[in-house]
Enzyme design. Sequence first.
Site, PDB file in Angstrom:
ATOM      1  N   GLY A  39      16.491 -38.637 -77.146  1.00 34.27           N
ATOM      2  CA  GLY A  39      16.710 -39.950 -77.760  1.00 34.27           C
ATOM      3  C   GLY A  39      18.190 -40.318 -77.840  1.00 34.27           C
ATOM      4  O   GLY A  39      19.064 -39.626 -77.299  1.00 34.27           O
ATOM      5  N   LEU A  42       8.915 -37.535 -75.588  1.00 32.76           N
ATOM      6  CA  LEU A  42       9.284 -38.715 -74.778  1.00 32.76           C
ATOM      7  C   LEU A  42       8.561 -39.988 -75.224  1.00 32.76           C
ATOM      8  O   LEU A  42       8.422 -40.932 -74.456  1.00 32.76           O
ATOM      9  CB  LEU A  42       9.047 -38.453 -73.272  1.00 32.76           C
ATOM     10  CG  LEU A  42       9.792 -37.236 -72.697  1.00 32.76           C
ATOM     11  CD1 LEU A  42       9.458 -37.066 -71.211  1.00 32.76           C
ATOM     12  CD2 LEU A  42      11.303 -37.363 -72.878  1.00 32.76           C
ATOM     13  N   PHE A  83      15.914 -34.220 -84.817  1.00 36.95           N
ATOM     14  CA  PHE A  83      15.990 -35.681 -84.661  1.00 36.95           C
ATOM     15  C   PHE A  83      14.617 -36.316 -84.485  1.00 36.95           C
ATOM     16  O   PHE A  83      14.479 -37.521 -84.672  1.00 36.95           O
ATOM     17  CB  PHE A  83      16.782 -36.043 -83.386  1.00 36.95           C
ATOM     18  CG  PHE A  83      18.227 -35.659 -83.392  1.00 36.95           C
ATOM     19  CD1 PHE A  83      19.153 -36.367 -84.137  1.00 36.95           C
ATOM     20  CD2 PHE A  83      18.683 -34.601 -82.608  1.00 36.95           C
ATOM     21  CE1 PHE A  83      20.495 -36.036 -84.121  1.00 36.95           C
ATOM     22  CE2 PHE A  83      20.022 -34.260 -82.582  1.00 36.95           C
ATOM     23  CZ  PHE A  83      20.929 -34.969 -83.336  1.00 36.95           C
ATOM     24  N   LYS A  86      11.190 -44.433 -85.844  1.00 37.20           N
ATOM     25  CA  LYS A  86      12.281 -44.999 -86.655  1.00 37.20           C
ATOM     26  C   LYS A  86      12.283 -46.511 -86.797  1.00 37.20           C
ATOM     27  O   LYS A  86      13.252 -47.073 -87.289  1.00 37.20           O
ATOM     28  CB  LYS A  86      13.617 -44.555 -86.066  1.00 37.20           C
ATOM     29  CG  LYS A  86      13.836 -45.079 -84.648  1.00 37.20           C
ATOM     30  CD  LYS A  86      15.287 -45.011 -84.222  1.00 37.20           C
ATOM     31  CE  LYS A  86      15.466 -45.642 -82.863  1.00 37.20           C
ATOM     32  NZ  LYS A  86      16.825 -45.720 -82.405  1.00 37.20           N
ATOM     33  N   SER A 146      18.859 -40.741 -93.582  1.00 33.54           N
ATOM     34  CA  SER A 146      19.384 -42.097 -93.412  1.00 33.54           C
ATOM     35  C   SER A 146      19.911 -42.625 -94.731  1.00 33.54           C
ATOM     36  O   SER A 146      19.413 -42.269 -95.809  1.00 33.54           O
ATOM     37  CB  SER A 146      18.238 -42.989 -92.937  1.00 33.54           C
ATOM     38  OG  SER A 146      18.586 -44.340 -93.048  1.00 33.54           O
ATOM     39  N   TYR A 183       8.878 -46.001 -93.220  1.00 32.09           N
ATOM     40  CA  TYR A 183       9.895 -45.227 -92.496  1.00 32.09           C
ATOM     41  C   TYR A 183      10.878 -44.582 -93.487  1.00 32.09           C
ATOM     42  O   TYR A 183      11.123 -43.378 -93.460  1.00 32.09           O
ATOM     43  CB  TYR A 183      10.664 -46.119 -91.496  1.00 32.09           C
ATOM     44  CG  TYR A 183      11.958 -45.495 -91.043  1.00 32.09           C
ATOM     45  CD1 TYR A 183      11.954 -44.417 -90.157  1.00 32.09           C
ATOM     46  CD2 TYR A 183      13.191 -45.944 -91.524  1.00 32.09           C
ATOM     47  CE1 TYR A 183      13.145 -43.815 -89.768  1.00 32.09           C
ATOM     48  CE2 TYR A 183      14.377 -45.358 -91.141  1.00 32.09           C
ATOM     49  CZ  TYR A 183      14.356 -44.295 -90.251  1.00 32.09           C
ATOM     50  OH  TYR A 183      15.540 -43.696 -89.886  1.00 32.09           O
ATOM     51  N   LYS A 238      11.755 -40.440 -94.729  1.00 31.72           N
ATOM     52  CA  LYS A 238      13.065 -39.769 -94.807  1.00 31.72           C
ATOM     53  C   LYS A 238      13.265 -39.189 -96.209  1.00 31.72           C
ATOM     54  O   LYS A 238      13.691 -38.050 -96.382  1.00 31.72           O
ATOM     55  CB  LYS A 238      14.194 -40.746 -94.478  1.00 31.72           C
ATOM     56  CG  LYS A 238      14.221 -41.200 -93.036  1.00 31.72           C
ATOM     57  CD  LYS A 238      14.521 -40.046 -92.100  1.00 31.72           C
ATOM     58  CE  LYS A 238      14.339 -40.411 -90.643  1.00 31.72           C
ATOM     59  NZ  LYS A 238      14.292 -39.282 -89.736  1.00 31.72           N
ATOM     60  N   ARG A 270      16.140 -61.368 -93.776  1.00 33.48           N
ATOM     61  CA  ARG A 270      15.049 -60.492 -93.325  1.00 33.48           C
ATOM     62  C   ARG A 270      14.522 -59.741 -94.547  1.00 33.48           C
ATOM     63  O   ARG A 270      15.309 -59.137 -95.292  1.00 33.48           O
ATOM     64  CB  ARG A 270      15.610 -59.508 -92.288  1.00 33.48           C
ATOM     65  CG  ARG A 270      14.600 -58.532 -91.748  1.00 33.48           C
ATOM     66  CD  ARG A 270      15.168 -57.735 -90.577  1.00 33.48           C
ATOM     67  NE  ARG A 270      16.257 -56.847 -90.969  1.00 33.48           N
ATOM     68  CZ  ARG A 270      16.889 -56.017 -90.133  1.00 33.48           C
ATOM     69  NH1 ARG A 270      16.551 -55.993 -88.849  1.00 33.48           N
ATOM     70  NH2 ARG A 270      17.860 -55.247 -90.563  1.00 33.48           N
TER      71      ARG A 270
END
Length: 338
Positions: A10, A33, A82, A86, A126, A151, A155, A294
Amino acid sequence: MKILVTGGAGFIGSHTLVELYAAGHKPVVLDNLSNSSPKSLERVAELAGVESVPFYECDIRDRAAVDALLEKEGHFDACIHFAGLKAVGESVAKPWEYYDNNIGGTLTLLDCMRWHGCKNIIFSSSATVYGDPAVVPITEECPKGHCTNPYGQTKSMLEEIMSDMQKADPEWNVVLLRYFNPIGAHRSGRIGENPNGIPNNLMPYITQVAIGRRKELGVFGNDYDTPDGTGVRDYIHVVDLARGHVCALKAIERKCGLAVYNLGTGRGYSVLEVVNAFEQATGVKVPYKIQPRRPGDIATCYSDPSKAAAELGWRAEYGIEDMCRDSWRWQSMNPEGY
Ligand code: NAD
Ligand code: UD1
């Protein structure tokens, strides 16, 4: 060190591989992938001057496959984790898929790791875990906030899960890296960010407008309590971020137990400042239109990166011009991505 890199094909993973090779480490990549191309690994090999990057096409939820990899490869000194989904908007529409992939996958990975005697992990967290921060700049001591989407929840929950595991078994060394806003690309223009479909994030949207794939940038709100009314973020060059992982290995080496670090520059830029910096750095105009806010966005978010500087000897070196120039070089050399 021999390092298992999940999600290594990524955006951030591929840049980290280049820095790991440069520092003399031996990475092995595990990736399904689902959001990347194997071409990124070919290009990493070319940049690192190695014949190929050891790679297993494998899903972290597939216990048998992860076990087989660990069995075959033998001892790993650490894992840089990783692998994960996301996209914030997609996570709202498909929460089960996000909890299954990110939480289910990580639980399987952690279990396989401990059975194979590797209890060192660096995790991609994050700044989203801070929610809407009470004060900026944000230090690691700031309380975690309310995450508005699945999401972000994954985390935040994974941070708790790994912290609890480390508490129960002090043989674990867990480094939680809270990334601010990674942008830019390797200066060669050979590897970079390759979003599927319409980009959600600011910089890939800007570069796609600049290359003519999209008509104009929508600026999401100009009535925030910021100097020009648009949202302020701490953009960090992905190569600086990648080097942060190499530095975080030092924490593992000195058996840090649980350690949390912000990886950011400590400087915030508004959306319009980024547009302006991009135009300055590249000479390409970016038409934009102000749109409504947003949902879920916050006004301002930037880091206090001093803990990583003091304890890891890491600080971001690249500025916003470098980030814009390198994002643009990647986009213009690869108009359709990989
Ligand atoms: P990316 O999508 O480019 O890379 C993630 C990689 O993980 C992809 O190659 C994907 O194929 C792989 N993957 C996903 N699920 C998998 C699974 N179940 N098994 C094996 N591989 C799987 O994303 P990125 O921008 O490089 O982000 C890397 C990590 O950093 C992610 O965990 C992301 O949540 C986190 N992060 C990213 C940002 C950002 O702005 N890019 C910010 C904060 C945190
Ligand atoms: C977003 C995610 C965050 C994630 C991070 C990195 C949301 C609410 N948050 O952060 O969880 O960790 O990406 O992947 O999605 N902007 C525009 N026009 C655009 C795109 C963005 O004006 O087309 C503005 C945004 O309103 C924001 C800034 O640009 O003010 C940065 O946006 P973005 O790149 O999406 O990052 P974040 O929202 O900080």
